[in-house]
Write a protein that holds these residues in place. Structure first.
Motif, PDB file in Angstrom:
ATOM      1  N   GLN A 273      70.607  32.086  34.722  1.00  0.00           N
ATOM      2  CA  GLN A 273      71.815  31.475  35.276  1.00  0.00           C
ATOM      3  C   GLN A 273      71.752  31.312  36.788  1.00  0.00           C
ATOM      4  OE1 GLN A 273      73.814  30.117  33.361  1.00  0.00           O
ATOM      5  NE2 GLN A 273      73.713  31.168  31.389  1.00  0.00           N
ATOM      6  N   ALA A 274      70.594  31.597  37.385  1.00  0.00           N
ATOM      7  CA  ALA A 274      70.456  31.540  38.844  1.00  0.00           C
ATOM      8  C   ALA A 274      70.215  30.113  39.313  1.00  0.00           C
ATOM      9  CB  ALA A 274      69.319  32.453  39.294  1.00  0.00           C
ATOM     10  N   ARG A 275      71.174  29.543  39.988  1.00  0.00           N
ATOM     11  CA  ARG A 275      71.046  28.188  40.518  1.00  0.00           C
ATOM     12  C   ARG A 275      70.146  28.183  41.760  1.00  0.00           C
ATOM     13  NH1 ARG A 275      76.992  25.226  40.548  1.00  0.00           N
ATOM     14  NH2 ARG A 275      77.367  25.308  38.297  1.00  0.00           N
ATOM     15  N   PRO A 276      69.610  27.003  42.107  1.00  0.00           N
ATOM     16  CA  PRO A 276      68.926  26.890  43.405  1.00  0.00           C
ATOM     17  C   PRO A 276      69.855  27.353  44.530  1.00  0.00           C
ATOM     18  CG  PRO A 276      68.484  24.953  42.084  1.00  0.00           C
ATOM     19  CD  PRO A 276      69.507  25.748  41.334  1.00  0.00           C
ATOM     20  N   GLY A 277      69.300  28.151  45.424  1.00  0.00           N
ATOM     21  CA  GLY A 277      70.100  28.725  46.500  1.00  0.00           C
ATOM     22  C   GLY A 277      70.504  30.160  46.250  1.00  0.00           C
ATOM     23  N   THR A 278      70.442  30.612  44.993  1.00  0.00           N
ATOM     24  CA  THR A 278      70.739  32.007  44.686  1.00  0.00           C
ATOM     25  C   THR A 278      69.729  32.915  45.387  1.00  0.00           C
ATOM     26  OG1 THR A 278      71.653  31.429  42.519  1.00  0.00           O
ATOM     27  CG2 THR A 278      70.978  33.724  42.834  1.00  0.00           C
ATOM     28  N   ARG A 279      70.219  33.992  45.960  1.00  0.00           N
ATOM     29  CA  ARG A 279      69.327  34.952  46.616  1.00  0.00           C
ATOM     30  C   ARG A 279      68.992  36.085  45.646  1.00  0.00           C
ATOM     31  NH1 ARG A 279      70.392  37.232  52.197  1.00  0.00           N
ATOM     32  NH2 ARG A 279      72.111  38.288  51.118  1.00  0.00           N
ATOM     33  N   ILE A 280      67.727  36.471  45.650  1.00  0.00           N
ATOM     34  CA  ILE A 280      67.233  37.496  44.730  1.00  0.00           C
ATOM     35  C   ILE A 280      66.402  38.507  45.503  1.00  0.00           C
ATOM     36  CG2 ILE A 280      65.665  37.944  42.794  1.00  0.00           C
ATOM     37  CD1 ILE A 280      66.362  35.242  41.663  1.00  0.00           C
ATOM     38  N   ARG A 281      66.610  39.768  45.184  1.00  0.00           N
ATOM     39  CA  ARG A 281      65.687  40.807  45.643  1.00  0.00           C
ATOM     40  C   ARG A 281      65.325  41.663  44.441  1.00  0.00           C
ATOM     41  NH1 ARG A 281      68.639  44.636  49.922  1.00  0.00           N
ATOM     42  NH2 ARG A 281      66.513  45.444  49.968  1.00  0.00           N
ATOM     43  N   PHE A 282      64.118  42.170  44.428  1.00  0.00           N
ATOM     44  CA  PHE A 282      63.618  42.930  43.283  1.00  0.00           C
ATOM     45  C   PHE A 282      63.652  44.418  43.617  1.00  0.00           C
ATOM     46  CE2 PHE A 282      61.559  38.760  43.152  1.00  0.00           C
ATOM     47  CZ  PHE A 282      61.985  38.326  41.909  1.00  0.00           C
TER      48      PHE A 282
END
Length: 285
Positions: A273-282
């Motif tokens: 569900q992550a759109r372009p522009g979503t920020r992600i950290r692992f």
């Protein structure tokens, strides 16, 4: 014969079930709904087994007409759903009569909505699944206006609920991962992965492409080639650019770049569900 006529597929709509695992040795990806939990819920609400095929609609916009009475359900992010122009809401069983039209709006957050219909979408299975694999081209083609989809026989009673609250897709995601199997090929992989990354518009069902500060190869592996080896859904592969790719359900079954970590299965739905522009950290475990 019970059928569903596609009036408008929206931006991009596919038939998907829970996929075809077990064929990696033939070079066939598992495929299936990217947000499996949403498809399972839609099927329960429509009275199907959780593995029945439904429609995965990218950013909504789907419109279909029923040739027979059916129970339908739309899940995924919160989205407007209308039957013959009347707002009926999502995440609930909907009784639809023959000749009526169901339309899905555009979700304000998230990326993929799921439509389940009692009996399931009964297109011809390929290797035991009705899912579309966009990388190999296996399975039913992307839906177009005028397509008529056969429906199976209703098999169960819709599983209603007092309240099913759709989850909003957050703008920032913290994703749990397990390091390896090739994290030693990278310089400080845990630190690099825990930085913020941004989902790019090049992402699709094959994988999420991320932008950020590139990961660096460890010096001892700078000039070494990694032989191709098997990869799984959720693998975080690091190509020479240093910008990670998170493999999703239609990923290639082998890869020749180091896999720094693997996303925990429970987190894959949020990535779907992550759109372009979503920020992600692992977050390495």
């Amino acid at each position: 014969m019970r059928t569903l006529e596609v009036l408008d597929p929206g931006r991009y709509a596919l038939v998907e079930d829970l996929g075809r695992p077990g064929y990696a040795h033939l070079g066939v990806a598992p495929s299936g709904a990217l947000d499996a939990a949403s498809l399972r819920l839609a099927n329960r609400l429509a009275g199907n087994t959780e593995a029945a095929a439904g429609i995965e609609a990218l950013l909504g916009g789907l419109s279909v007409r029923f040739t027979a009475a059916a129970t339908a359900a739309v899940t995924g992010p919160a989205v407007e759903v209308r039957v013959d122009g009347r707002s009926v809401g999502s995440h609930a069983p909907l009784a639809v009569r023959a000749g009526q039209t169901l339309s899905v709006g555009t979700a304000s957050t998230g990326l993929r909505c799921y439509l389940a219909v009692s009996g399931g979408i009964a297109v011809e299975p390929v290797l035991g699944s009705r899912s579309r694999d966009v990388l190999s081209g296996i399975g039913p083609a992307p839906l177009t206006a005028g397509d008529v989809l056969p429906l199976g026989a209703p098999a169960g009673i819709p599983a209603g609920a007092d309240v099913v609250v759709p989850a909003a897709a957050p703008a920032d995601l913290v994703v749990p991962v397990t390091l390896g199997p090739r994290d030693d090929w990278l310089d400080e992989p845990a630190h690099g992965l825990s930085a913020w990354w941004t989902v790019t518009a090049d992402s699709n069902r094959v994988g999420l492409r991320l932008d950020g500060t590139p990961l660096r190869r460890a010096d001892r592996f700078a000039e070494v080639e990694l032989p191709s080896e098997g990869v799984v859904t959720g693998a975080i592969q690091v190509p020479p650019s240093g910008l990670p790719v998170v493999f999703l359900a239609d990923h290639p079954t082998t890869g020749g770049y180091p896999v720094a970590a693997v996303v925990r299965t429970a987190a894959l739905g949020a990535l779907a569900q992550a759109r372009p522009g979503t920020r992600i950290r692992f977050r390495p475990a």
